[in-house]
Design a protein around this motif. Structure first.
Motif, PDB file in Angstrom:
ATOM      1  N   ILE A 738       0.836  -1.207   0.000  1.00  0.00           N
ATOM      2  CA  ILE A 738       0.000   0.000   0.000  1.00  0.00           C
ATOM      3  C   ILE A 738       0.870   1.255   0.000  1.00  0.00           C
ATOM      4  CG2 ILE A 738      -1.632   1.352   1.395  1.00  0.00           C
ATOM      5  CD1 ILE A 738      -2.804  -1.363   2.350  1.00  0.00           C
ATOM      6  N   ILE A 739       1.907   1.253   0.822  1.00  0.00           N
ATOM      7  CA  ILE A 739       2.820   2.402   0.904  1.00  0.00           C
ATOM      8  C   ILE A 739       3.516   2.632  -0.433  1.00  0.00           C
ATOM      9  CG2 ILE A 739       4.963   3.238   1.967  1.00  0.00           C
ATOM     10  CD1 ILE A 739       4.020   1.775   4.549  1.00  0.00           C
ATOM     11  N   LYS A 740       3.942   1.543  -1.074  1.00  0.00           N
ATOM     12  CA  LYS A 740       4.613   1.667  -2.370  1.00  0.00           C
ATOM     13  C   LYS A 740       3.690   2.285  -3.413  1.00  0.00           C
ATOM     14  CE  LYS A 740       8.091  -2.015  -2.081  1.00  0.00           C
ATOM     15  NZ  LYS A 740       8.510  -3.345  -2.598  1.00  0.00           N
ATOM     16  N   ARG A 744       4.220   5.792  -5.261  1.00  0.00           N
ATOM     17  CA  ARG A 744       4.274   5.882  -6.715  1.00  0.00           C
ATOM     18  C   ARG A 744       3.357   6.986  -7.222  1.00  0.00           C
ATOM     19  NH1 ARG A 744       1.313   4.271 -10.732  1.00  0.00           N
ATOM     20  NH2 ARG A 744      -0.128   3.113  -9.372  1.00  0.00           N
ATOM     21  N   GLU A 745       2.151   7.046  -6.629  1.00  0.00           N
ATOM     22  CA  GLU A 745       1.194   8.083  -7.029  1.00  0.00           C
ATOM     23  C   GLU A 745       1.732   9.476  -6.688  1.00  0.00           C
ATOM     24  OE1 GLU A 745      -2.537   7.211  -5.200  1.00  0.00           O
ATOM     25  OE2 GLU A 745      -2.737   5.251  -6.180  1.00  0.00           O
ATOM     26  N   ASN A 750       4.214  14.599  -8.340  1.00  0.00           N
ATOM     27  CA  ASN A 750       5.345  15.523  -8.209  1.00  0.00           C
ATOM     28  C   ASN A 750       6.048  15.707  -9.539  1.00  0.00           C
ATOM     29  OD1 ASN A 750       5.020  16.136  -5.510  1.00  0.00           O
ATOM     30  ND2 ASN A 750       6.350  14.457  -4.797  1.00  0.00           N
ATOM     31  N   SER A 751       6.153  14.599 -10.283  1.00  0.00           N
ATOM     32  CA  SER A 751       6.827  14.668 -11.585  1.00  0.00           C
ATOM     33  C   SER A 751       6.054  15.574 -12.538  1.00  0.00           C
ATOM     34  CB  SER A 751       6.955  13.267 -12.182  1.00  0.00           C
ATOM     35  OG  SER A 751       7.653  13.323 -13.415  1.00  0.00           O
ATOM     36  N   LYS A 752       4.708  15.437 -12.536  1.00  0.00           N
ATOM     37  CA  LYS A 752       3.885  16.286 -13.399  1.00  0.00           C
ATOM     38  C   LYS A 752       4.009  17.754 -13.001  1.00  0.00           C
ATOM     39  CE  LYS A 752       0.482  12.690 -14.481  1.00  0.00           C
ATOM     40  NZ  LYS A 752      -0.891  12.195 -14.250  1.00  0.00           N
TER      41      LYS A 752
END
Length: 877
Positions: A738-740, A744-745, A750-752
């Motif tokens: 769940i943490i992973k 990832r989300e 952040n990348s966007k």
């Protein structure tokens, strides 16, 4: 004069002095015992200093030895000349207040002229200029021609080191003939040429010096002689240097056979052959005495020698590990005098091979870096940072780096290197000092008049004893009272004195109104006097008083269980991992024990379980544990394991748990393995290259550990809302997944957001000199996102040079990227990011189109980014 082999010469010497009533002692270990003034034994008398000072009683007043020695000040000269070496053997005969000048001179002459049949006309003797007694003895009693006597000054023929015992000496020289001389008419003993070789030094220790030029005759003068075995062999074999002596030449021939390089064909390759030959002798003997490669102390000397030898192998064109093969020949050539090397051959070979392989993994990269520095004509000093990198990343000892660069006249910033090493280690160098008796007694405290302590603690935990001495703040006192700390020495004691890795006993000491806690028990350097570190709770005590003593029985029982478990553990490790396992140190306390052992990789989970199960199996078998004293040779026949590198007396104490574990040991042990109750390994890890450490528990310590782990598991179950502890692993895995997913989300968002900021970064920038320089600080992004932003900017604008920075928890990360057209004009991201990071106390680099760097001064980020344009424009074509 007959040609005589080195091994035969050694035996002839020792046999001769045995015939004169001297006790032949085996060579002491190269590792000094109870002597912090030396790193390694460097002379024949060094391990016997306490015999000369009277601190320890020698086994006999007349002694003879052939002592292994290591001298390291001239390592850089070894190989370059044929004279220098790090390893040598020193023949010696000693008198501790027994025979003196008459016998020492007569026997030396007899050995040379009668046993070895040296022509008397080839021998010359030097004496101290004022020693008329020695002159008369040599000429009138021994029969030396007065024309072959030479008087020399204090610098040459008076042995003295500050204050303490000292005296004149006589040196015996061998005349190698006119053809070895300098040709000068006045060529004589003392000339710098190779004609007259000093072979034997006889020191007449007859004075006590106060260090201020005042000398008092000793009541019992001593004799200390030293003769280099290799130098004697050179004379007897008619060769010019130690590398041509028979046994050493056989080692060199093995090296030549492996490398395909013959000695005597080329001076440059001869240097390398000499280096390898000397260093493999030194390292074989050092490892045989328990020294292992490390980055400090004795281990550093060993590592430096091995890596210097490995480097010279490559200079000979041989790039594969090979030193471990040559050590077989070293052992073979020294087998008659040092049979213990054969017993440890597998281990010695393994240590050398592992160290060679470790160095081989990084040596090419390190040499590439060094060659780049040496090819740069503008570099005359290597920075401390680069020296540190060579050491830390590529395994180059600082002395090896200095030696290689000195060949090109380049110096090293050693001071900065040392600073960086200290920053890396961040640990106290005074860790050896314990907080017990050593804190209350001084090295200068005189206990020479105090009788040895009788230890009764193997069988009795209580005793009635007499106070023989009291030491407070390093000074002998007659009495102590309430609240004071002091050392109390008793005529007999049940308290075990710290030794062999086992901690000292604690307990109480009482007499009438006097009561004291015994906080620790240690021993004096010779191990004969027990030192009880006490805190007086009430009353007072005087020297001569009788006291009742009692050891803390529960604590002793815990210590005893752990000590026996350490023996069982060593046997289990050898059975599971192999016979190369040797004890390399241990600490046995009441809470737990740690056991250091020689092994070259981490134990697998399967191996740890196998070892643990084997020890517990022996506990369940309820094997009787016995102790007995026996002659050392008998103990060896039983297969008793000795502590690696340790020297033992003629009679040893052997502790056995059936046939499973048989060891030399002076510690306390249980009566039956069943007394251990349970055994549990708590932790396994690395201590140094080739040395692992296991921490383990027994008895109630295991139950406490299991209860503690059970409580942790139940807490985890509660947090995960799991009823069944067996499902805890599955629960953790689900939570981790769940943490992973959530991370990832977050990263995607952040990348966007980061990509969306690229347009803002370009706003307000202009193209100058054909490129557009874009800089900026991005808040709260990780290194991957920062890199992505730079790559997007690079791909978006081919003429772009983009440098971005971010800060997380005080750590600065820089990323730099260069578009295709910017690259064509000379921009280089690796060089740009390195230059920028250095302004913020960091470093880094990478490829011309993309690079990263780190730093530790966030307050200077803006200043560093402001410098980017200047850096970029300076490198454009």
């Amino acid at each position: 004069m007959k040609w005589t082999g080195l091994n035969e010469l050694r035996e002839k010497f020792l046999e001769f002095f045995e015939s004169k009533g001297c006790l032949r002692l085996p060579s002491f270990s190269l590792v000094p015992k109870d002597d912090n003034s030396l790193l390694l034994i460097n002379s024949g008398m060094a391990p016997m200093k306490k015999y000369f000072t009277g601190e320890v009683t020698p086994p006999r007043k007349r002694v003879t030895t052939c002592q292994k020695c290591i001298r390291t000040p001239d390592i850089e000269r070894v190989g370059i000349t044929a004279r220098h070496g790090t390893f040598f053997e020193m023949l010696g005969n000693f008198s501790f207040g027994d025979y003196f000048k008459h016998e020492a001179t007569a026997w030396a002459w007899e050995f040379f002229t009668k046993v070895l049949e040296m022509p008397p006309e080839k021998l010359y003797v030097s004496i101290y200029e004022d020693d008329d007694e020695a002159f008369d003895i040599w000429t009138k009693e021994v029969g030396v021609d007065p024309s072959h006597m030479v008087r020399l000054g204090k610098e040459d023929n008076f042995w003295e080191h500050g204050s303490g015992p000292c005296g004149p000496c006589s040196e015996i020289y061998f005349d190698r003939g006119d053809e070895k001389g300098c040709g000068r008419p006045d060529c004589h003993v003392g000339c710098e040429c190779d004609r007259f070789v000093e072979v034997w030094n006889l020191v007449f220790t007859q004075f006590e010096s106060d260090g201020k030029g005042n000398y008092t005759p000793l009541e019992h003068p001593n004799i200390d002689t030293g003769m280099g075995l290799e130098r004697l062999a050179c004379v007897m074999q008619g060769v010019d240097n130690l590398f041509l002596v028979d046994t050493i030449q056989n080692i060199m021939k093995h090296i030549s056979q492996i490398t395909g390089v013959e000695y005597g064909r080329d001076e440059k390759s001869d240097v390398s052959l000499r280096v390898i030959t000397d260093h493999i002798r030194s390292t074989t003997f050092m490892i045989g005495d328990g020294v292992l490669p490390s980055n400090e102390g004795k281990g550093y000397v060993l590592r430096r020698l091995l890596r210097r030898a490995a480097r010279h192998g490559r200079l000979l064109g041989y790039n594969e590990p090979f030193l471990y093969k040559v050590c077989d020949t070293v052992i073979k050539e020294n087998l008659t005098a040092y049979p213990e090397l054969k017993e440890k051959q597998e281990f010695i070979t393994k240590v050398i091979k592992v160290e060679e392989e470790s160095f081989a993994k990084t040596i090419d990269q390190g040499f590439k870096m060094l060659n780049g520095i040496m090819d740069n004509e503008d570099v005359n000093v290597l920075s401390g940072e680069d020296a540190f990198k060579l050491n830390d990343t590529y395994g180059f000892p600082i002395d090896l780096t200095k030696e290689i660069l000195s060949e090109k006249g380049i110096k090293v910033d050693v001071e900065r290197f040392r600073e960086l090493m200290k920053e890396q280690k961040k640990r106290s160098r005074d860790a050896r000092k314990n907080a017990g008796a050593d804190a209350w007694i001084s090295d200068t405290t005189d206990l020479s008049d105090v009788a040895n302590t009788e230890f009764v603690g193997y069988t009795d935990l209580k005793s009635t004893s007499k106070v023989l001495a009291i030491v407070k703040d390093g000074v002998r006192v007659d009495s102590i009272g309430e609240g004071e700390n002091a050392i109390i020495v008793l005529n007999k004691t049940p308290f075990y004195g710290e030794g062999g890795g086992q901690v000292g006993d604690t307990g109480v000491m009482e007499s009438g109104s006097f009561s004291a806690d015994v906080d620790n028990t240690t021993k004096n350097p010779s191990g004969t006097i027990y030192l009880h570190a006490c805190t007086v709770k009430s009353g007072s005590i005087n020297v001569g008083a009788e006291v009742s003593t009692a050891v803390d029985e529960e604590r002793r029982a815990d210590i005893t269980r752990n000590h026996t478990a350490a023996h069982l553990l060593q046997s289990a490790l050898r059975e599971v991992l192999g016979n190369h396992v040797q004890q390399a140190g241990q600490l046995v306390s009441d809470d737990y024990f740690r056991f250091d052992f020689t092994h070259f990789e981490a134990l697998t989970a399967k191996e740890l379980i196998e070892v643990q199960d084997l020890v517990n199996k022996k506990i369940l078998e309820a094997i009787p544990v016995t102790t007995q004293e026996m002659p050392i040779e008998e103990a060896k026949k039983l297969g008793a394991m000795a502590l690696f590198g340790e020297k033992y007396g003629d009679v040893v104490r052997v502790v056995s748990a059936g046939d499973f574990s048989v060891e030399f040991c002076g510690g306390t042990h249980v009566k039956n393995t069943a007394n251990l109750g349970l055994f549990r390994i708590r932790q396994e890890g690395s201590v140094a290259a080739g040395v692992r450490r296991i921490e383990a528990l027994t008895g109630m310590g295991v139950l406490k550990y299991i209860n503690g782990m059970s409580a942790v598991i139940m807490d985890v179950c509660s947090l995960l809302k799991i009823a069944n502890p067996k499902a805890v692993v599955e629960g953790v895995q689900k939570a981790e997944q769940i943490i992973k997913e959530q991370q990832r989300e977050i990263n995607e968002l952040n990348s966007k957001l980061a990509v969306a900021q690229i347009g803002q970064l370009f706003a307000g920038t202009t193209e100058e000199h054909g490129v557009r320089v874009v800089t900026g600080k991005v808040d709260k992004v990780n290194a991957d996102i920062l890199r992505t932003m730079c790559e997007k900017a690079r791909d978006f604008a081919p003429k772009c040079v983009c440098v971005l920075a971010t800060e997380n928890d005080g750590k600065v990360t820089f990323a730099a990227a260069c578009g295709k057209e910017a690259l064509a004009l000379g921009a280089n991201a690796g060089k740009i990011v390195k230059a920028v990071a250095q302004k913020v106390g960091g470093n880094g680099g990478g490829k011309p189109d993309m690079a990263m760097a780190g730093a530790k001064q966030p307050e200077k980020i803006e200043e560093a980014l402001d410098s980017v344009k200047e850096t970029v424009y300076a490198m454009l074509k």
